[in-house]
Motif scaffolding. Sequence first.
Motif, PDB file in Angstrom:
ATOM      1  N   HIS A  75      25.117  46.148 -53.338  1.00 18.79           N
ATOM      2  CA  HIS A  75      24.738  44.863 -52.762  1.00 18.79           C
ATOM      3  C   HIS A  75      23.302  44.913 -52.270  1.00 18.79           C
ATOM      4  N   TRP A  76      22.729  43.740 -52.080  1.00 20.32           N
ATOM      5  CA  TRP A  76      21.343  43.631 -51.627  1.00 20.32           C
ATOM      6  C   TRP A  76      21.151  42.260 -50.972  1.00 20.32           C
ATOM      7  N   CYS A  77      20.063  42.118 -50.241  1.00 19.76           N
ATOM      8  CA  CYS A  77      19.787  40.859 -49.544  1.00 19.76           C
ATOM      9  C   CYS A  77      19.567  39.716 -50.541  1.00 19.76           C
ATOM     10  N   THR A  78      20.175  38.581 -50.250  1.00 23.32           N
ATOM     11  CA  THR A  78      19.885  37.372 -51.014  1.00 23.32           C
ATOM     12  C   THR A  78      18.563  36.790 -50.521  1.00 23.32           C
ATOM     13  N   LYS A 108      16.096  53.727 -54.238  1.00 25.69           N
ATOM     14  CA  LYS A 108      16.832  52.554 -54.715  1.00 25.69           C
ATOM     15  C   LYS A 108      16.472  51.381 -53.822  1.00 25.69           C
ATOM     16  N   PHE A 109      16.785  50.181 -54.289  1.00 26.85           N
ATOM     17  CA  PHE A 109      16.502  49.006 -53.481  1.00 26.85           C
ATOM     18  C   PHE A 109      17.384  49.012 -52.238  1.00 26.85           C
ATOM     19  N   SER A 110      16.820  48.579 -51.129  1.00 30.18           N
ATOM     20  CA  SER A 110      17.554  48.546 -49.870  1.00 30.18           C
ATOM     21  C   SER A 110      18.742  47.604 -49.963  1.00 30.18           C
ATOM     22  N   SER A 111      19.838  47.998 -49.349  1.00 28.47           N
ATOM     23  CA  SER A 111      21.046  47.166 -49.328  1.00 28.47           C
ATOM     24  C   SER A 111      21.062  46.215 -48.145  1.00 28.47           C
ATOM     25  N   CYS A 112      20.259  46.504 -47.123  1.00 29.71           N
ATOM     26  CA  CYS A 112      20.386  45.761 -45.872  1.00 29.71           C
ATOM     27  C   CYS A 112      19.068  45.191 -45.353  1.00 29.71           C
ATOM     28  N   GLU A 113      17.963  45.398 -46.069  1.00 34.25           N
ATOM     29  CA  GLU A 113      16.671  44.917 -45.590  1.00 34.25           C
ATOM     30  C   GLU A 113      15.915  44.186 -46.697  1.00 34.25           C
ATOM     31  N   MET A 114      15.010  43.307 -46.276  1.00 34.83           N
ATOM     32  CA  MET A 114      14.167  42.547 -47.192  1.00 34.83           C
ATOM     33  C   MET A 114      12.776  42.437 -46.566  1.00 34.83           C
ATOM     34  N   VAL A 136       9.462  44.800 -42.915  1.00 40.31           N
ATOM     35  CA  VAL A 136      10.798  44.478 -43.415  1.00 40.31           C
ATOM     36  C   VAL A 136      11.658  43.946 -42.274  1.00 40.31           C
ATOM     37  N   THR A 137      12.700  43.235 -42.638  1.00 42.83           N
ATOM     38  CA  THR A 137      13.665  42.705 -41.671  1.00 42.83           C
ATOM     39  C   THR A 137      15.054  42.783 -42.282  1.00 42.83           C
ATOM     40  N   VAL A 138      16.061  42.612 -41.464  1.00 40.59           N
ATOM     41  CA  VAL A 138      17.426  42.612 -41.977  1.00 40.59           C
ATOM     42  C   VAL A 138      17.646  41.366 -42.815  1.00 40.59           C
ATOM     43  N   CYS A 139      18.696  41.369 -43.618  1.00 38.36           N
ATOM     44  CA  CYS A 139      18.977  40.244 -44.511  1.00 38.36           C
ATOM     45  C   CYS A 139      19.097  38.940 -43.715  1.00 38.36           C
ATOM     46  N   GLN A 140      18.355  37.932 -44.139  1.00 39.81           N
ATOM     47  CA  GLN A 140      18.316  36.650 -43.439  1.00 39.81           C
ATOM     48  C   GLN A 140      19.170  35.580 -44.105  1.00 39.81           C
ATOM     49  N   GLN A 157      33.718  39.163 -49.832  1.00 39.12           N
ATOM     50  CA  GLN A 157      34.059  37.823 -49.350  1.00 39.12           C
ATOM     51  C   GLN A 157      33.703  37.652 -47.880  1.00 39.12           C
ATOM     52  N   GLU A 158      33.968  38.684 -47.081  1.00 38.80           N
ATOM     53  CA  GLU A 158      33.748  38.592 -45.638  1.00 38.80           C
ATOM     54  C   GLU A 158      32.424  39.208 -45.198  1.00 38.80           C
ATOM     55  N   ASN A 159      31.651  39.732 -46.139  1.00 36.30           N
ATOM     56  CA  ASN A 159      30.356  40.374 -45.838  1.00 36.30           C
ATOM     57  C   ASN A 159      30.509  41.532 -44.848  1.00 36.30           C
ATOM     58  N   TRP A 160      31.484  42.430 -45.139  1.00 35.23           N
ATOM     59  CA  TRP A 160      31.671  43.619 -44.306  1.00 35.23           C
ATOM     60  C   TRP A 160      30.724  44.717 -44.780  1.00 35.23           C
ATOM     61  N   VAL A 161      29.440  44.460 -44.636  1.00 31.49           N
ATOM     62  CA  VAL A 161      28.423  45.416 -45.061  1.00 31.49           C
ATOM     63  C   VAL A 161      27.363  45.513 -43.971  1.00 31.49           C
ATOM     64  N   CYS A 162      26.492  46.506 -44.113  1.00 34.51           N
ATOM     65  CA  CYS A 162      25.363  46.706 -43.204  1.00 34.51           C
ATOM     66  C   CYS A 162      25.840  46.863 -41.760  1.00 34.51           C
ATOM     67  N   SER A 163      25.623  45.893 -40.882  1.00 32.79           N
ATOM     68  CA  SER A 163      26.031  46.042 -39.485  1.00 32.79           C
ATOM     69  C   SER A 163      27.548  46.105 -39.338  1.00 32.79           C
ATOM     70  N   LYS A 164      28.279  45.672 -40.362  1.00 34.07           N
ATOM     71  CA  LYS A 164      29.741  45.713 -40.324  1.00 34.07           C
ATOM     72  C   LYS A 164      30.307  46.750 -41.291  1.00 34.07           C
ATOM     73  N   ASP A 165      29.501  47.738 -41.660  1.00 35.73           N
ATOM     74  CA  ASP A 165      29.956  48.681 -42.676  1.00 35.73           C
ATOM     75  C   ASP A 165      31.082  49.583 -42.183  1.00 35.73           C
ATOM     76  N   LEU A 166      31.283  49.674 -40.861  1.00 37.34           N
ATOM     77  CA  LEU A 166      32.394  50.483 -40.343  1.00 37.34           C
ATOM     78  C   LEU A 166      33.729  49.742 -40.375  1.00 37.34           C
ATOM     79  N   PHE A 167      33.705  48.460 -40.690  1.00 38.36           N
ATOM     80  CA  PHE A 167      34.950  47.694 -40.735  1.00 38.36           C
ATOM     81  C   PHE A 167      35.938  48.309 -41.730  1.00 38.36           C
TER      82      PHE A 167
END
Length: 376
Positions: A75-78, A108-114, A136-140, A157-167
């Motif tokens: 995954h990567w920032c939209t 590799k391209f960052s998964s959580c920053e843009m 850079v900043t976190v995905c906006q 679906q729920e975007n359990w990534v980056c800050s929620k990667d421990l979910f």
Amino acid sequence: MKDTQQNQGVHHNGVYEMTKEEPSETDDPFQDLMEKAGNHGRFQLIYNIIFVMGLAGAGAMTYMNIILALNIPDHWCTVPGRENTNYTLEEWRNLTLPLEKDNRGLEKFSSCEMYNTSFTNIMDGNLWNNVTKPNVTVCQHGWSYDQTWYESTIPTQENWVCSKDLFVTNVFVVGRVTEVVGAFVLGQMGDIFGRRPVYYISVAFCSLGRMLSIWTTSSYTWFLIFTGFAGLTVNSLFQSPQIVGMEISREKDRSAIAFYQSFGWSIGTTVMPLLFWWLRDWESFMWYTSIPTALVLLFSKYVIESPRWLISKRRFADAIVQFKKIAKINGHQFDVTEKELAGLYKGMDAEPVYGIASLFNGWRLARNTTIMGFSW
């Protein structure tokens, strides 16, 4: 507990072996009673196919489907703006995303920053040639996900990534903890209340826990709770029918019963990923792999209480009912009366029940129990 220490014996490389504490075939009146009812007949075949092999296959899918449904694809920032250009996805990511090193040291391209700038009016692909790249900043604007293998999973679906990667990690932790608790609690319940109630509880909790978790992904707390419900009865879901199957069969058939269960598990774990590959959507995949476990309840006609357990509780009349049910389907005549059955066991000590406390009886045993539970 008694299930594993007395009745079931020891599994070694998939083969059932009698433990020293268990009485031999010739000393145990139960074996003669099973011969009268039929210990190698149609009932055993039906029971092993439906409840040992079939439930193992369905249960394996219910147990393991959460692993695939919680998969986090690349995954990567939209970053909005690509729709106004003719850039390929790779060119757009190269323009909008910083690089980072993965755990193998590869870039590799960052998964959580843009990059922290607006790209909506970019017309020049060489934007960074003469300009210093911004911070850079976190995905906006959310995330985009690689859909090579799946259209969607729960984390996408729920975007359990980056800050929620421990979910996702927490879901597996809760599942493992409840598995350990369930192994203790359901094993004890099987000794106290019987195998049949534990079987129904296991099927209900495992299948309903998974199905209710499908509806609660938007509420992470409830999702964790229902995932825990499913994990609570996973071990007993496989053990309860296998124990009864071994008790009502000839000694030489017990290794075949272990094979039935292993075969069912293999089929379930093979079919499950193929279903996800075909469906490509986590929700329909979870329904297809959770409902079959609940459907096993349709065959309740063949669910019996363990005659051996009933005898150990001196419930001879109830044991005779189970023997007659087996005998009827096997085409045998079981004519032993309650008085005769009580006489066979007169003067014999009741089988001891090893409760949860026995696993902590002594420092060494308590230490080993704790280490094994923690490791699991």
